[in-house]
Scaffold this motif. Structure first.
Motif, PDB file in Angstrom:
ATOM      1  N   ALA A 751       0.868  -1.184   0.000  1.00  0.00           N
ATOM      2  CA  ALA A 751       0.000   0.000   0.000  1.00  0.00           C
ATOM      3  C   ALA A 751       0.899   1.225   0.000  1.00  0.00           C
ATOM      4  O   ALA A 751       1.498   1.575   1.014  1.00  0.00           O
ATOM      5  N   ASP A 752       1.011   1.882  -1.131  1.00  0.00           N
ATOM      6  CA  ASP A 752       1.945   2.978  -1.324  1.00  0.00           C
ATOM      7  C   ASP A 752       1.431   4.269  -0.692  1.00  0.00           C
ATOM      8  O   ASP A 752       0.291   4.356  -0.218  1.00  0.00           O
ATOM      9  N   THR A 753       2.275   5.272  -0.714  1.00  0.00           N
ATOM     10  CA  THR A 753       1.952   6.547  -0.082  1.00  0.00           C
ATOM     11  C   THR A 753       0.714   7.187  -0.689  1.00  0.00           C
ATOM     12  O   THR A 753      -0.140   7.722   0.033  1.00  0.00           O
ATOM     13  N   PHE A 754       0.590   7.177  -2.015  1.00  0.00           N
ATOM     14  CA  PHE A 754      -0.549   7.838  -2.665  1.00  0.00           C
ATOM     15  C   PHE A 754      -1.850   7.123  -2.305  1.00  0.00           C
ATOM     16  O   PHE A 754      -2.873   7.757  -2.050  1.00  0.00           O
ATOM     17  N   ARG A 759      -6.350   7.434  -1.613  1.00  0.00           N
ATOM     18  CA  ARG A 759      -7.306   6.434  -2.108  1.00  0.00           C
ATOM     19  C   ARG A 759      -7.254   5.168  -1.266  1.00  0.00           C
ATOM     20  O   ARG A 759      -6.988   4.080  -1.783  1.00  0.00           O
ATOM     21  N   PRO A 760      -7.516   5.236   0.022  1.00  0.00           N
ATOM     22  CA  PRO A 760      -7.457   4.014   0.839  1.00  0.00           C
ATOM     23  C   PRO A 760      -8.467   2.970   0.397  1.00  0.00           C
ATOM     24  O   PRO A 760      -8.236   1.770   0.597  1.00  0.00           O
ATOM     25  N   GLU A 761      -9.570   3.410  -0.199  1.00  0.00           N
ATOM     26  CA  GLU A 761     -10.575   2.450  -0.654  1.00  0.00           C
ATOM     27  C   GLU A 761     -10.022   1.537  -1.737  1.00  0.00           C
ATOM     28  O   GLU A 761     -10.473   0.384  -1.897  1.00  0.00           O
ATOM     29  N   VAL A 762      -9.037   2.006  -2.489  1.00  0.00           N
ATOM     30  CA  VAL A 762      -8.415   1.169  -3.516  1.00  0.00           C
ATOM     31  C   VAL A 762      -7.604   0.049  -2.867  1.00  0.00           C
ATOM     32  O   VAL A 762      -7.570  -1.080  -3.360  1.00  0.00           O
ATOM     33  N   ALA A 763      -6.955   0.352  -1.755  1.00  0.00           N
ATOM     34  CA  ALA A 763      -6.219  -0.688  -1.030  1.00  0.00           C
ATOM     35  C   ALA A 763      -7.162  -1.793  -0.574  1.00  0.00           C
ATOM     36  O   ALA A 763      -6.857  -2.988  -0.692  1.00  0.00           O
ATOM     37  N   ALA A 781       4.885  -3.553   5.240  1.00  0.00           N
ATOM     38  CA  ALA A 781       5.121  -2.546   6.259  1.00  0.00           C
ATOM     39  C   ALA A 781       5.161  -1.182   5.597  1.00  0.00           C
ATOM     40  O   ALA A 781       5.462  -1.063   4.409  1.00  0.00           O
ATOM     41  N   GLU A 782       4.855  -0.171   6.369  1.00  0.00           N
ATOM     42  CA  GLU A 782       4.854   1.170   5.802  1.00  0.00           C
ATOM     43  C   GLU A 782       6.239   1.501   5.263  1.00  0.00           C
ATOM     44  O   GLU A 782       7.241   1.364   5.953  1.00  0.00           O
ATOM     45  N   ALA A 783       6.267   1.899   4.006  1.00  0.00           N
ATOM     46  CA  ALA A 783       7.520   2.271   3.348  1.00  0.00           C
ATOM     47  C   ALA A 783       7.166   3.230   2.229  1.00  0.00           C
ATOM     48  O   ALA A 783       5.998   3.367   1.838  1.00  0.00           O
ATOM     49  N   CYS A 784       8.175   3.898   1.705  1.00  0.00           N
ATOM     50  CA  CYS A 784       7.961   4.872   0.643  1.00  0.00           C
ATOM     51  C   CYS A 784       8.962   4.619  -0.468  1.00  0.00           C
ATOM     52  O   CYS A 784      10.144   4.360  -0.213  1.00  0.00           O
ATOM     53  N   CYS A 785       8.511   4.702  -1.707  1.00  0.00           N
ATOM     54  CA  CYS A 785       9.390   4.481  -2.853  1.00  0.00           C
ATOM     55  C   CYS A 785      10.193   5.722  -3.209  1.00  0.00           C
ATOM     56  O   CYS A 785      11.063   5.662  -4.084  1.00  0.00           O
ATOM     57  N   GLY A 786       9.900   6.852  -2.585  1.00  0.00           N
ATOM     58  CA  GLY A 786      10.669   8.066  -2.838  1.00  0.00           C
ATOM     59  C   GLY A 786      10.375   8.742  -4.157  1.00  0.00           C
ATOM     60  O   GLY A 786      11.137   9.613  -4.596  1.00  0.00           O
ATOM     61  N   VAL A 819       2.042  -3.975  -6.078  1.00  0.00           N
ATOM     62  CA  VAL A 819       1.965  -2.568  -5.709  1.00  0.00           C
ATOM     63  C   VAL A 819       0.719  -1.957  -6.332  1.00  0.00           C
ATOM     64  O   VAL A 819       0.491  -2.072  -7.538  1.00  0.00           O
ATOM     65  N   VAL A 820      -0.069  -1.285  -5.506  1.00  0.00           N
ATOM     66  CA  VAL A 820      -1.349  -0.746  -5.962  1.00  0.00           C
ATOM     67  C   VAL A 820      -1.149   0.377  -6.964  1.00  0.00           C
ATOM     68  O   VAL A 820      -1.806   0.425  -8.000  1.00  0.00           O
ATOM     69  N   GLU A 821      -0.272   1.320  -6.667  1.00  0.00           N
ATOM     70  CA  GLU A 821      -0.040   2.488  -7.527  1.00  0.00           C
ATOM     71  C   GLU A 821       1.059   2.168  -8.541  1.00  0.00           C
ATOM     72  O   GLU A 821       2.190   1.858  -8.175  1.00  0.00           O
ATOM     73  N   PRO A 822       0.759   2.244  -9.852  1.00  0.00           N
ATOM     74  CA  PRO A 822       1.754   1.825 -10.850  1.00  0.00           C
ATOM     75  C   PRO A 822       3.025   2.664 -10.862  1.00  0.00           C
ATOM     76  O   PRO A 822       4.106   2.146 -11.146  1.00  0.00           O
TER      77      PRO A 822
END
Length: 987
Positions: A751-754, A759-763, A781-786, A819-822
């Motif tokens: 579940a990415d930052t965006f 859009r938590p409903e997308v997760a 775990a919470e992480a960020c791709c930067g 990953v949800v967000e491409p």
């Protein structure tokens, strides 16, 4: 960037152009863009002019003549022999003089301006005639090459076996001579374009007499030395001046490479379009074996006979994935034979007879007819991208033009290629071969080392011997691309002194001032002068990205010496100009909006290439203002990394440059507001209702303005903190790592930052889809791709975040990370191992999948979704550019087909938001122009009830901007089975 003149002296021609009311751009950035074409050469001009009318052309010619300044005509800038670069003033016709005036189906003609793109001309002719007629010349660069360029080089193309060269389709040419006359050349005459123009009429009469006298003096040479083979393009085509050939002045000018007159208009033939066509693909052991079957293939009257070797196919697969080349039969070299006719059954029967004949010959390894349109398109794409694909091979090697265009009679092609391979071996070189086998013209990119003096010595010696070889086989130095700077010096090997003297006299008749495109054909520059790779200083450029090429590391296999990775990367652009195509693929969205060379991937790369030459005036190296300017409208969409045949990744280069450029100086405010977005999301999530309420107020708009955001951009609402956790918990997805050792199977849902912030409903929907598919899923775990730090060039922070993400995701398993967000998936797949070049990062990157890619795999394994709402029969698809680039152009479409959605309206192009770009005040207008290319028309073409698929968060925002009542949906929402999907306990 250095100018070809002293910074304190402005050439007289600039004052003359200004006095004539012409805007001449002599900025260092513009000169860098126009110092190159698609050849090995670099020749900085004095200025660039974009004429809007023929009067502008006349004025520019006068300014150059009166000041003794060279003038170069340019269309798409795709010339491979160095025909479209030169000193002096460059006239770019592609910006404005590009109209198609009249299509006359009854007469079989079209009137067109020189800057018209060939593919657009073909489309317009076919549209206007209801598909009954077409424009025939179709070089592989036709999506950006212009009519003027085709006339200049006498271009041919894939179907030249049937339709010949451009000269076979020219009826009349309107030209401006260097002394200002406006003339019209045709068969049998040369006249003033305006009958009332007495000066031009007198010039036409005098020039006609001179041309007739030239032909009378050289009857024997014209008859015996010219027109010996189909693809004899080298030199001037003076055989058309012979009386038995109708004294066709127009056709004698075709192939003159802008050295005689400036073409400002043309009347061209159009041809009937066959009703049915079928591709037959043939596999051989090597190109020589393929060439030996050419005479038998030609007996079947094919429309096209094209060839390619294994190096190009391997590179296409390496760069774009294993599915990028579909339909190739077995073998290591291939011929593509197109048969056509009125009846499909008759064409199919002919294909079977051809296959039977070739099998009887015994050289064919494998062959098949290819009726499927998708497979045909895939195969033709390999051939058409040959020039780019062959330059940066899957092995890591490089190859270059220079001797890529010789031609022989088709029946001599096999023997020529056999001898040519021996010549390559004697010089320790390798050639990558593709091209027009049916016409005896094979393009060969060769592993020259043009960076070193020793390598350039080999280049010169090899070229001389290659010229002697092709002449021994009765061939031509050039079969399509013209002689240019690459072969003009070698013309004495091919032609007698008498004929060479006739060439010089012909040129003087047209251009007594001697200003038009000097250095080509007559009195040529040396073939090893002004090489673009020469004179680049050795220097180490420290970069955050690991830019070492795959396959061969940083070793240049031609030179055998280390090439700095940054230099190697930015020199990847060889100028084929696919980024200038107005349609097809996704790159380059900013060029499609502005039609300005500076906003193309090629234009940006050329300015970066000047930077590594050490050529800078305003600031040096990483602080170059010209580079900053040329990168301004780059959307960082990454489409070039996929669509560019050489794999130029301008988004990465922009991030790297910005990181250096802004060190020690204040950044644009949007780099803090949008670049640091993940940090602000944590704060906004804690007070989401209040923040969202404020967004629509004057205070909210003022705050957005202070953050560098456009007042015209509709802003998204922030999700409440923890909403994404509640969504996943409701779907039964536990956090990864909870409960000890990781299971070896199942997937990790990232579940990415965006998604978490907007859009938590997308997760939740994604979790339910995975559960319904029987996947054992855990949440990362919470992480960020930067990503936001990468796109704004803040690479120190990005590297830290990616390092942490790699540590969190490297759990000792090989479970896919979905990953949800491409865009975040793309960052983890591609940017992670380049910014954090560790084994851990590479392990994680290899596991990353976009959600659509994972759905496709599930469906192909037999799973079918059971969504809470019936799947629509039709959707508008806006594929995120990063997914397109990193996971494959067809990933989304294939996923939709696999789950049973029948009709897809593909908005094939960038949406225009592209992360921070579309939010920034100074870029909002261009963002909307980009949206107008594909997305907005797709929305207009479809009804309100047609679902819009936007897996990318930025894409969904643009849809909301364009059509507020048609929200973009993520694929997970489309497939969502609803709350009762299951607990995610695994299968």
């Amino acid at each position: 960037m250095t100018s070809p003149r002293s910074a304190n002296v402005r050439p007289p021609v600039l004052a003359r152009l200004a006095a004539a009311g012409l805007a001449a751009d002599d900025s260092p950035r513009r000169l860098a863009e126009y110092s190159y074409d698609a050849s090995n050469y670099r020749v900085p001009p004095l200025a660039v002019v974009f004429p809007r009318s023929i009067d502008d052309v006349v004025a520019a010619v006068a300014a150059c003549r009166d000041s003794g300044t060279p003038l170069v005509s340019r269309g798409g800038g795709t010339s491979i022999a160095g025909n479209a670069v030169g000193p002096g003033v460059v006239l770019d016709f592609s910006r404005h003089l590009n109209r198609i005036h009249r299509i006359d189906e009854a007469a079989g003609t079209v009137s067109v301006e020189p800057g018209a793109v060939l593919a657009e001309l073909t489309r317009e002719v076919e549209r206007a005639t209801g598909g009954r007629a077409s424009f025939a010349p179709d070089p592989s660069s036709r999506s950006r090459a212009t009519v003027g360029g085709a006339v200049g080089n006498d271009a041919c193309g894939n179907h030249s076996v049937r339709y010949g060269r451009t000269s076979d389709h020219v009826l009349e040419l309107d030209v401006v001579t260097s002394d200002g006359a406006r003339l019209t050349a045709s068969a049998g005459q040369l006249r003033a374009t305006d009958p009332a123009d007495a000066v031009s009429a007198a010039r036409a009469a005098g020039l006609t007499a001179g041309l007739q006298d030239l032909a009378r003096q050289h009857l024997a040479a014209f008859r015996t030395e010219l027109g010996r083979i189909q693809r004899q393009v080298s030199g001037y085509q003076l055989g058309h001046l012979l009386p038995e050939r109708g004294f066709d002045v127009a056709r004698s000018l075709v192939g003159s490479e802008g050295t005689c007159a400036v073409v400002v208009g043309a009347r061209m033939k159009i041809v009937p379009k066959p009703a049915n066509a079928l591709l037959v693909c043939l596999g051989y052991a090597d190109v020589v074996q393929a060439a030996r079957d050419i005479p038998d293939i030609l007996a079947f009257s094919p429309a096209a006979v094209e060839g390619s070797d294994e190096a190009i196919a391997d590179t296409m697969r390496f760069r774009r994935g294993p599915d990028a080349v579909r339909g190739l039969p077995g073998g290591r070299a291939w011929l593509y034979v197109e048969l056509d006719g009125d009846e499909p059954a008759a064409v199919a029967a002919k294909a079977q007879r051809l296959l039977a004949r070739l099998r009887q010959n015994g050289r064919l390894l494998d062959g098949r007819a290819v009726p499927d349109p998708a497979e045909r398109a895939s195969l033709w794409r390999v051939r058409e991208d040959g020039a780019g694909l062959s330059s940066r091979l899957s092995t890591g090697g490089e190859s270059w033009p220079g001797w890529e265009d010789a031609a022989v009679a088709p029946e001599k092609l096999a023997d020529y290629l056999d001898d040519f391979r021996g010549l390559l071996a004697r010089h320790g070189l390798t050639g990558v071969m593709y091209g027009h086998f049916g016409a005896g013209c094979v393009h060969i990119r060769i592993t020259y080392d043009l960076r070193s003096e020793a390598g350039r010595t080999v280049f010169r010696a090899f070229s001389q011997e290659a010229a002697e070889l092709v002449v021994r086989h009765g061939g031509s130095l050039s079969g399509e691309h013209g002689d240019g700077r690459a072969r003009s010096e070698l013309l004495p090997v091919m032609y007698s002194p008498t004929l060479l003297a006739a060439f010089a006299a012909y040129r003087r008749l047209w251009d007594p001032a001697g200003i038009l495109n000097p250095g080509l054909l007559t009195d040529p520059d040396p073939i090893d002068a002004q090489l673009a790779l020469a004179g680049v200083p050795a220097r180490q450029w420290r970069t955050s990205f690991d830019l070492r090429p795959l396959g061969a590391g940083t070793e240049d296999p031609a030179a055998g010496s280390a090439v700095d990775p940054w230099v190697h990367a930015v020199q990847g652009c060889i100028g084929v100009g696919r980024c200038r195509a107005p349609a097809g693929g996704v790159m380059c969205p900013s060029y499609r909006a502005t039609r300005d060379e500076k906003d193309s991937t090629r234009g940006r790369a050329r300015v970066l290439q000047e930077m590594v030459r050490g050529a800078a005036t305003e600031a040096t190296g990483w602080k170059s203002k010209a580079v900053r300017e040329v990168l301004d409208l780059c959307l960082s969409c990454k489409a070039c990394a996929s669509d560019c045949p050489t794999g130029v990744d301008m988004a990465t280069y922009k991030a790297e440059f910005f990181d250096h450029y802004y060190r020690g100086r204040l950044r644009p405010v949007s780099h803090y507001s949008l670049g640091w977005l993940p940090r602000w999301l944590k704060l906004a999530g804690a007070a989401a209702p209040a923040v969202n309420a404020m967004l629509g107020t004057p205070l909210g708009r003022a705050a957005a303005g202070l953050g560098g955001l456009s007042p015209g951009r509709t802003l998204p609402h922030f999700a409440a903190a923890g909403a994404w956790r509640r969504e996943l918990a409701a779907a039964g997805i536990p956090p990864a790592g909870r409960g000890g050792a990781q299971p070896p199977d199942g997937v990790v849902l990232f579940a990415d930052t965006f998604t978490r912030g907007f859009r938590p409903e997308v997760a939740g929907a994604a979790a339910r889809v995975l559960a319904a598919a029987g996947e054992r899923a855990e949440c990362a775990a919470e992480a960020c791709c930067g990503l936001t730090w990468i796109s704004t060039g803040q690479l120190g922070t990005a590297r830290k975040l990616l390092g942490r993400a790699a540590a969190a995701l490297d759990d000792g398993t090989e479970r896919p990370i979905v990953v949800v967000e491409p865009s975040c998936a793309a960052a983890l797949r591609k940017d992670l191992p380049e910014l954090v070049p560790t084994d851990q990062a590479r392990r994680v990157a290899a596991r990353v999948r976009s959600f659509a890619a994972h759905v496709r795999q599930l469906a192909q394994a037999g799973w079918q979704p059971a969504p809470a709402r019936p799947l629509p029969d039709r959707v508008v698809l806006q594929t995120h550019c990063h997914e397109y680039s990193v996971f494959g152009a067809g990933t989304q479409r294939q996923a939709l087909a696999a789950v049973g959605i029948a009709e897809v309206v593909d908005a094939a192009g960038c949406c225009g938001v592209a992360g921070n770009f579309g939010f920034e005040r100074e870029h909002f207008a261009v963002s909307m122009q980009v949206a107008g290319h594909a997305l907005a028309p797709a929305l207009r073409r479809t009804g309100q009830d047609t679902a819009v698929l936007t897996d990318g968060f930025s894409c969904s925002l643009q849809v909301r901007q364009l059509a507020p009542d048609r929200p973009g949906l993520h694929l997970a929402q489309l497939l969502d089975p609803g709350p009762s999907a299951g607990s995610g306990s695994g299968r």
